[in-house]
Design a protein around this motif. Structure first.
Motif, PDB file in Angstrom:
ATOM      1  N   GLY A 165      -4.536   4.734   8.963  1.00 49.02           N
ATOM      2  CA  GLY A 165      -5.653   4.803   8.031  1.00 49.02           C
ATOM      3  C   GLY A 165      -6.087   6.225   7.772  1.00 49.02           C
ATOM      4  O   GLY A 165      -6.475   6.571   6.649  1.00 49.02           O
ATOM      5  N   TYR A 166      -6.017   7.065   8.795  1.00 45.81           N
ATOM      6  CA  TYR A 166      -6.456   8.454   8.637  1.00 45.81           C
ATOM      7  C   TYR A 166      -5.613   9.188   7.601  1.00 45.81           C
ATOM      8  O   TYR A 166      -6.154   9.861   6.704  1.00 45.81           O
ATOM      9  CB  TYR A 166      -6.375   9.177   9.978  1.00 45.81           C
ATOM     10  CG  TYR A 166      -6.932  10.576   9.931  1.00 45.81           C
ATOM     11  CD1 TYR A 166      -8.264  10.810  10.234  1.00 45.81           C
ATOM     12  CD2 TYR A 166      -6.132  11.666   9.572  1.00 45.81           C
ATOM     13  CE1 TYR A 166      -8.794  12.099  10.178  1.00 45.81           C
ATOM     14  CE2 TYR A 166      -6.649  12.951   9.515  1.00 45.81           C
ATOM     15  CZ  TYR A 166      -7.982  13.162   9.823  1.00 45.81           C
ATOM     16  OH  TYR A 166      -8.499  14.434   9.753  1.00 45.81           O
ATOM     17  N   GLN A 167      -4.287   9.083   7.708  1.00 49.86           N
ATOM     18  CA  GLN A 167      -3.443   9.822   6.778  1.00 49.86           C
ATOM     19  C   GLN A 167      -3.584   9.307   5.354  1.00 49.86           C
ATOM     20  O   GLN A 167      -3.559  10.093   4.398  1.00 49.86           O
ATOM     21  CB  GLN A 167      -1.987   9.782   7.241  1.00 49.86           C
ATOM     22  CG  GLN A 167      -1.712  10.594   8.489  1.00 49.86           C
ATOM     23  CD  GLN A 167      -1.885  12.093   8.276  1.00 49.86           C
ATOM     24  OE1 GLN A 167      -2.078  12.572   7.172  1.00 49.86           O
ATOM     25  NE2 GLN A 167      -1.808  12.846   9.363  1.00 49.86           N
ATOM     26  N   MET A 168      -3.734   7.994   5.195  1.00 51.75           N
ATOM     27  CA  MET A 168      -3.926   7.470   3.845  1.00 51.75           C
ATOM     28  C   MET A 168      -5.277   7.899   3.283  1.00 51.75           C
ATOM     29  O   MET A 168      -5.396   8.219   2.090  1.00 51.75           O
ATOM     30  CB  MET A 168      -3.784   5.951   3.840  1.00 51.75           C
ATOM     31  CG  MET A 168      -3.734   5.335   2.455  1.00 51.75           C
ATOM     32  SD  MET A 168      -2.365   5.915   1.400  1.00 51.75           S
ATOM     33  CE  MET A 168      -0.944   5.170   2.209  1.00 51.75           C
ATOM     34  N   ALA A 169      -6.296   7.941   4.137  1.00 62.00           N
ATOM     35  CA  ALA A 169      -7.610   8.405   3.685  1.00 62.00           C
ATOM     36  C   ALA A 169      -7.562   9.880   3.296  1.00 62.00           C
ATOM     37  O   ALA A 169      -8.206  10.312   2.329  1.00 62.00           O
ATOM     38  CB  ALA A 169      -8.652   8.175   4.774  1.00 62.00           C
ATOM     39  N   GLU A 228      -5.952  -1.986   2.099  1.00 60.71           N
ATOM     40  CA  GLU A 228      -6.373  -1.395   0.834  1.00 60.71           C
ATOM     41  C   GLU A 228      -6.812   0.037   1.069  1.00 60.71           C
ATOM     42  O   GLU A 228      -7.435   0.358   2.086  1.00 60.71           O
ATOM     43  CB  GLU A 228      -7.537  -2.179   0.216  1.00 60.71           C
ATOM     44  CG  GLU A 228      -7.958  -1.679  -1.163  1.00 60.71           C
ATOM     45  CD  GLU A 228      -9.014  -2.553  -1.830  1.00 60.71           C
ATOM     46  OE1 GLU A 228      -9.242  -2.381  -3.048  1.00 60.71           O
ATOM     47  OE2 GLU A 228      -9.621  -3.400  -1.139  1.00 60.71           O
ATOM     48  N   ALA A 229      -6.462   0.907   0.123  1.00 60.87           N
ATOM     49  CA  ALA A 229      -7.024   2.252   0.035  1.00 60.87           C
ATOM     50  C   ALA A 229      -7.709   2.359  -1.316  1.00 60.87           C
ATOM     51  O   ALA A 229      -7.123   1.970  -2.344  1.00 60.87           O
ATOM     52  CB  ALA A 229      -5.937   3.310   0.173  1.00 60.87           C
ATOM     53  N   LEU A 230      -8.937   2.859  -1.330  1.00 56.90           N
ATOM     54  CA  LEU A 230      -9.711   2.845  -2.565  1.00 56.90           C
ATOM     55  C   LEU A 230     -10.692   3.999  -2.621  1.00 56.90           C
ATOM     56  O   LEU A 230     -11.048   4.591  -1.598  1.00 56.90           O
ATOM     57  CB  LEU A 230     -10.475   1.526  -2.711  1.00 56.90           C
ATOM     58  CG  LEU A 230     -11.525   1.221  -1.645  1.00 56.90           C
ATOM     59  CD1 LEU A 230     -12.765   0.611  -2.280  1.00 56.90           C
ATOM     60  CD2 LEU A 230     -10.964   0.246  -0.614  1.00 56.90           C
ATOM     61  N   ILE A 231     -11.100   4.302  -3.829  1.00 58.25           N
ATOM     62  CA  ILE A 231     -12.221   5.204  -4.089  1.00 58.25           C
ATOM     63  C   ILE A 231     -13.319   4.339  -4.689  1.00 58.25           C
ATOM     64  O   ILE A 231     -13.085   3.618  -5.664  1.00 58.25           O
ATOM     65  CB  ILE A 231     -11.834   6.336  -5.048  1.00 58.25           C
ATOM     66  CG1 ILE A 231     -10.648   7.132  -4.484  1.00 58.25           C
ATOM     67  CG2 ILE A 231     -13.029   7.264  -5.296  1.00 58.25           C
ATOM     68  CD1 ILE A 231     -10.022   8.096  -5.483  1.00 58.25           C
ATOM     69  N   LEU A 252       0.832  -1.198   0.000  1.00 59.10           N
ATOM     70  CA  LEU A 252       0.000   0.000   0.000  1.00 59.10           C
ATOM     71  C   LEU A 252       0.869   1.251   0.000  1.00 59.10           C
ATOM     72  O   LEU A 252       0.510   2.275  -0.581  1.00 59.10           O
ATOM     73  CB  LEU A 252      -0.922  -0.014   1.225  1.00 59.10           C
ATOM     74  CG  LEU A 252      -1.785   1.225   1.459  1.00 59.10           C
ATOM     75  CD1 LEU A 252      -2.667   1.534   0.252  1.00 59.10           C
ATOM     76  CD2 LEU A 252      -2.648   1.038   2.706  1.00 59.10           C
ATOM     77  N   LEU A 253       2.050   1.186   0.624  1.00 63.84           N
ATOM     78  CA  LEU A 253       2.904   2.367   0.739  1.00 63.84           C
ATOM     79  C   LEU A 253       3.579   2.747  -0.567  1.00 63.84           C
ATOM     80  O   LEU A 253       4.233   3.806  -0.645  1.00 63.84           O
ATOM     81  CB  LEU A 253       3.930   2.157   1.846  1.00 63.84           C
ATOM     82  CG  LEU A 253       3.453   2.562   3.247  1.00 63.84           C
ATOM     83  CD1 LEU A 253       3.117   4.056   3.311  1.00 63.84           C
ATOM     84  CD2 LEU A 253       2.262   1.755   3.707  1.00 63.84           C
ATOM     85  N   VAL A 303     -10.407   3.085   3.519  1.00 63.46           N
ATOM     86  CA  VAL A 303      -9.099   2.507   3.851  1.00 63.46           C
ATOM     87  C   VAL A 303      -9.313   1.457   4.936  1.00 63.46           C
ATOM     88  O   VAL A 303     -10.020   1.717   5.916  1.00 63.46           O
ATOM     89  CB  VAL A 303      -8.099   3.567   4.360  1.00 63.46           C
ATOM     90  CG1 VAL A 303      -6.763   2.912   4.742  1.00 63.46           C
ATOM     91  CG2 VAL A 303      -7.878   4.651   3.310  1.00 63.46           C
ATOM     92  N   PHE A 304      -8.750   0.283   4.727  1.00 65.77           N
ATOM     93  CA  PHE A 304      -8.661  -0.666   5.826  1.00 65.77           C
ATOM     94  C   PHE A 304      -7.245  -1.214   5.876  1.00 65.77           C
ATOM     95  O   PHE A 304      -6.526  -1.231   4.875  1.00 65.77           O
ATOM     96  CB  PHE A 304      -9.703  -1.790   5.712  1.00 65.77           C
ATOM     97  CG  PHE A 304      -9.351  -2.896   4.759  1.00 65.77           C
ATOM     98  CD1 PHE A 304      -8.622  -4.009   5.175  1.00 65.77           C
ATOM     99  CD2 PHE A 304      -9.744  -2.840   3.423  1.00 65.77           C
ATOM    100  CE1 PHE A 304      -8.294  -5.035   4.297  1.00 65.77           C
ATOM    101  CE2 PHE A 304      -9.420  -3.857   2.534  1.00 65.77           C
ATOM    102  CZ  PHE A 304      -8.687  -4.964   2.975  1.00 65.77           C
TER     103      PHE A 304
END
Length: 332
Positions: free
Chosen positions: A219-223, A287-290, A65-66, A303-304
């Protein structure tokens, strides 16, 4: 402060209704680990970016993810390079970049990088950029772009490692910090300081789901990053569009998790996944997704992290939580 980005505004505001929907969905869905962070951001038509979260500030090892951090940093470096070159045409564009940026990167390295040599810190400009003298701009070389595409859309670790080495640990980490995606005092947020086994010495920070990690985020920063990207407010319009295209290509190539559950009432538009082993002896998925809800067309960032992975079915509970939370938020 070139070459680093300005601080990004935080668009996320806590939404009580969405939080109740998420909490209720988690409570009624078996199979979601108590240590799985989940963040949902509603991209509401009025421009409000309300979010709900569970463990959203927990720093986690999140594996591939990174790679999104390298993608983001590459476009910030391109933007900074073209800002530096704007105006007078240099005798040597790459030397101008070195003269303008290298000492700034050295001086502003984060404390954890204090002992690193220049070859680990600094960008390799000729390997990242091609210079167009007619327009007096830089753009990515074909080799760099091919590697970035393979890293994001195909999940290639060797390609990601080459991108990280070309960008340099010093640029990657301070760019994230200056943009307010990483708090260097607390060692918290988006942290990529490893090259996926390509040979640079990884620099690690503490995380809560594994030993010290070179590939961590909350999760917050990635979101927050994905929300700014979804709104085309992350780097610049052309860069944001190109990043979204790569994250869409990952979906086309089925590099996704939540939409492996075909029963949910949303479709993933853009995604980056992570999957890797932790010291406890099992693998964790992130995963991070739209996503877009099918009946209304409303979009959400999700994001999870840190969901124990033992096959596709192991992420289905998270998919169900997101589905139920979105439905409760939209339809009551």
């Amino acid at each position: 402060m070139l070459p680093f980005p300005d601080a990004k505004n935080d668009p996320l505001v806590h939404d009580d209704a969405l939080q109740l929907a998420l909490d209720t969905a988690i409570a009624s869905t078996p199979g979601v680990s108590n240590s799985t962070p989940i963040v949902i951001v509603a991209l509401d038509p009025d421009g409000r970016r309300g979010y709900a979260g569970r463990l959203e500030f927990m720093e986690c090892y999140s594996a591939s993810l990174l790679k999104v951090a390298a993608l983001y940093a590459a476009f910030e470096l391109r933007k900074a390079g073209n800002q530096l070159l704007a105006g007078a045409v240099p005798a040597n564009a790459f030397q101008a970049l070195r003269d303008g940026f290298d000492e700034v990167i050295r001086v502003n390295r984060l404390p954890r990088l204090a002992s690193l040599e220049d070859r680990h810190l600094l960008p390799k400009y000729e390997k990242v950029f091609a210079y167009d003298p007619a327009a007096n701009i830089v753009n990515f070389t074909q080799d760099f772009w091919n590697d970035m595409s393979a890293a994001i859309a195909d999940g290639s670790n060797p390609a990601a490692g080459r991108c990280v080495q070309r960008l340099g640990f010093g640029y990657l980490t301070t760019a994230a910090s200056e943009a307010n995606f990483f708090d260097a005092d607390a060692d918290h947020g988006i942290w990529l300081c490893g090259d996926f086994g390509a040979g640079f010495p990884p620099q690690r920070i503490p995380c809560e789901n594994d030993g010290p990690t070179a590939q961590g985020t909350s999760g917050y920063q990635m979101a927050k990053l994905f929300t700014l990207l979804a709104d085309a407010r992350l780097v610049d319009p052309a860069g944001d569009a190109a990043m979204l295209e790569l994250l869409q290509l990952a979906v086309i190539k089925l590099h996704l998790f939540l939409n492996r559950d075909t029963s949910v009432q949303y479709v993933t538009l853009h995604s980056k996944i992570g999957l890797g082993p932790v010291a406890a002896g099992f693998s964790v998925a992130s995963e991070a997704l739209i996503a877009r809800e099918n009946s209304t067309g409303r979009r959400f960032v999700v994001v999870f992290q840190n969901q124990r992975f033992a096959g596709d079915a192991s992420v289905f509970p998270v998919a169900g939580v997101v589905d139920a939370a979105i439905a409760a938020y939209l339809f009551g």
